[in-house]
Design an enzyme around this catalytic site. Structure first.
Site, PDB file in Angstrom:
ATOM      1  N   PRO A 118       0.851  -1.201   0.000  1.00  0.00           N
ATOM      2  CA  PRO A 118       0.000   0.000   0.000  1.00  0.00           C
ATOM      3  C   PRO A 118       0.885   1.249   0.000  1.00  0.00           C
ATOM      4  CG  PRO A 118      -0.032  -1.057   2.156  1.00  0.00           C
ATOM      5  CD  PRO A 118       0.723  -1.975   1.250  1.00  0.00           C
ATOM      6  N   ASP A 162       6.006   2.082   1.887  1.00  0.00           N
ATOM      7  CA  ASP A 162       5.114   0.940   2.098  1.00  0.00           C
ATOM      8  C   ASP A 162       4.451   1.164   3.453  1.00  0.00           C
ATOM      9  OD1 ASP A 162       3.878  -1.466   2.642  1.00  0.00           O
ATOM     10  OD2 ASP A 162       5.541  -2.710   1.931  1.00  0.00           O
ATOM     11  N   HIS A 163       3.150   1.500   3.420  1.00  0.00           N
ATOM     12  CA  HIS A 163       2.469   1.908   4.653  1.00  0.00           C
ATOM     13  C   HIS A 163       2.284   0.748   5.632  1.00  0.00           C
ATOM     14  CE1 HIS A 163       0.716   4.849   7.091  1.00  0.00           C
ATOM     15  NE2 HIS A 163      -0.120   5.427   6.245  1.00  0.00           N
ATOM     16  N   ARG A 164       2.557  -0.471   5.198  1.00  0.00           N
ATOM     17  CA  ARG A 164       2.509  -1.595   6.131  1.00  0.00           C
ATOM     18  C   ARG A 164       3.679  -1.549   7.103  1.00  0.00           C
ATOM     19  NH1 ARG A 164       2.643  -6.534   2.078  1.00  0.00           N
ATOM     20  NH2 ARG A 164       4.436  -5.256   1.445  1.00  0.00           N
TER      21      ARG A 164
END
Length: 553
Positions: A343, A524-526
């Site tokens: 994401p 990467d928003h994770r």
């Protein structure tokens, strides 16, 4: 003297096939061991393929532009057993058991067993050439091997009796008076369904057109009721000849069932394609015709729909089709994987870099004296390392299967380089251990070799963070896609003078032109939160706005 066949070697880790871009030799050329004979483009890079023999080029089996699986024969050499190569083509010499029967350069060659019934026809059909050999391009010889045809028995229609692909297929299908056909005076007639071929083709069936004479779609283009279940794979390996058979039969290679594999990927043969297409046609013939539809109901006949769909799929006049393969296909798959896996969130900011511009101008004469072209990239790389050391989650990799985040101990920065083949990302290793001039020299070298397609696959691996400089072409902000499995990428806009509000010596604020550098950081928003991304960007900007801080890096 022996004839040695040379197969396409494994030119890179995980590479199962490559496109033969260009030949560097021709039949009759003298070559030495380790001398490059061809350029092959894989999904990673353009590489030169060296010869394994000292000898003379006997025959080229692949045409430029063809996709070749690793392990397929691409060239053969005449090699003298005593180490002296290049004996005359007419010498009395043995050949390897694997060498092609048509590669023997004498008129005394015996007909192959699979063409024994047609020996007389083969002799009369063989084009007369000065040395008794048959002229045929590599693509025609490859198809002849696929179809089990002795190319010397094919009547060539080209200049000087040159054998084309169409000639080989016509011979295999029994058309135009070839072995096993009917009256030699009868012309080829269209056949509504495939029939078994004659001698030399085994149990293969003749190829049928994907479309009928009226332009409607063939029955093999869709799965009829009772037909074989399509495999529905995403990736399938096959030889160029097999792919051509699939196109002619209207079959999707990814749907053809197979138990064969190469390098872990499904591998489909021409026989499997033929069998699948025949099964589809048989099922279509046994399916009852649909009842005619009254035109008053407003429904169009199915054939019209099929014809419309076919017309819409064909390229319009003036359109050009370009093969989607090699580096371009790899870029596409990598971008798709990254975008649909991680994401993405992009953080934008702007650094005021008047001090950086001044520092570079001061150092340029010294760099030039050492033969180095100093750009802004080394300064940016050092600033990024400062940020990564403070915020290590941007220098990490998420391993989903193991449910762990790996914080990388090395600072290996990938630098995106635009080339004619697409975007390539060579990696500069251990940026934290190198000086500005050393980084500048290495970046310039990697970028130059990337544009010349001379990078080694290993030089594009091991990156922990990437940089893309779209400002060199023009632009301020973007949303760069992460080079997965990395967790972040920094995009650089163009350094230009832009209006900035600054406080003067008298305490009054004024709008003045100042060189600024737009930054676009995708994460990467994770793994990385937005707040951490902003703090990282602030650290990078602090080092760019105060270049003396880079002396600590």
């Amino acid at each position: 003297m022996t004839v040695k066949e040379f197969k396409l070697p494994d030119v890179g880790e995980g590479v199962a096939e490559g496109e033969l871009v260009s030949w560097l030799v021709a039949p009759g050329d003298r070559v030495e061991e380790d001398q490059p004979v061809a350029e092959v483009e894989t999904d990673k890079a353009l590489v030169e393929v060296p010869s394994s023999y000292d000898g003379t080029v006997e025959e080229l089996f692949v045409e430029e532009g063809e996709m070749v699986p690793v392990g397929d024969v691409i060239i053969s050499f005449r090699v003298d057993e005593d180490g002296e190569a290049g004996a005359a083509a007419g010498d009395d010499a043995e050949t390897d058991a694997e060498s092609e029967p048509d590669s023997a350069a004498t008129d005394e060659s015996e007909p192959q067993p699979d063409a024994a019934d047609d020996a007389a026809d083969a002799e009369s059909a063989e084009p007369e050439t000065p040395d008794g050999r048959t002229f045929a391009p590599p693509s025609a010889r490859r198809i002849a091997r696929e179809l089990g045809v002795d190319v010397a028995a094919v009547d060539g229609s080209g200049p000087g009796g040159r054998v084309s692909e169409a000639d080989v297929r016509a011979h295999a299908e029994g058309d135009a008076g070839s072995a096993g056909s009917g009256d030699a005076g009868d012309g080829p007639e269209p056949r509504p369904a495939p029939t078994p071929t004659d001698a030399g083709s085994g149990e293969r069936k003749s190829a049928v057109s994907k479309r009928g004479a009226d332009g409607s779609a063939d029955a093999a283009s869709a799965t009829p009721a009772g037909g074989p279940e399509p495999a529905g794979r995403e990736t399938t390996l096959a030889t160029p000849a097999t792919r051509k058979v699939a196109r002619e039969r209207g079959v999707d290679l990814d749907d053809v069932p197979t138990d064969e594999t190469r390098d872990g990927e499904a591998f489909v043969t021409a026989e499997a394609v033929e069998a699948y297409a025949d099964a589809l046609e048989s099922a279509a013939e046994s399916t009852p015709e649909p009842e005619p539809v009254d035109v008053d109901t407003g429904a169009e006949p199915a054939a019209t729909d099929a014809a419309s769909a076919t017309a819409s799929a064909d390229p319009a006049d003036g359109d050009e089709t370009v093969p989607y393969r090699g580096v371009r296909r790899t870029i596409g798959k990598q971008m798709e994987r990254s975008k649909f896996t991680a994401p993405h969130v992009t953080h934008h900011d702007t650094a005021e870099v008047d001090a950086l511009v001044e520092a570079r101008e001061t150092l340029k004469p010294t760099a030039e004296a050492e033969g180095v072209k100093l750009t802004y990239m080394p300064f940016v790389m050092k600033a990024i390392v400062a940020g990564l050391k403070e915020y290590p989650y941007l220098n990490s990799e998420l391993r989903e299967d193991d449910e762990e985040i790996v914080l990388k101990g090395n600072y290996n920065l990938g630098i995106a380089v635009a080339t004619d083949a697409g975007l390539m990302v060579p990696v500069v290793e251990d940026v934290d251990e190198k000086g500005l001039f050393e980084l500048a020299d290495e970046v310039n070298d990697l970028a130059a070799r990337a544009r010349e397609r001379k990078l080694k696959p290993a030089e594009m691996k091991g990156g922990t963070f990437s940089i893309t400089n779209f400002g060199a072409i023009g632009g301020e902000y973007a949303t760069p896609i992460i080079n997965y499995p990395e967790t972040a990428i920094l995009g650089l806009g163009a350094i230009e003078e832009r209006p900035v509000v600054r406080e003067g010596a008298d305490g009054e604020s004024a709008v003045v032109p100042v060189p600024t550098l737009p930054l676009s950081l995708s994460i990467d928003h994770r793994v990385v939160d937005g707040a951490i991304a902003a703090e990282f960007a602030n650290t990078v900007m602090e080092h760019l706005e105060n270049p003396l801080l880079l002396l600590n890096e």
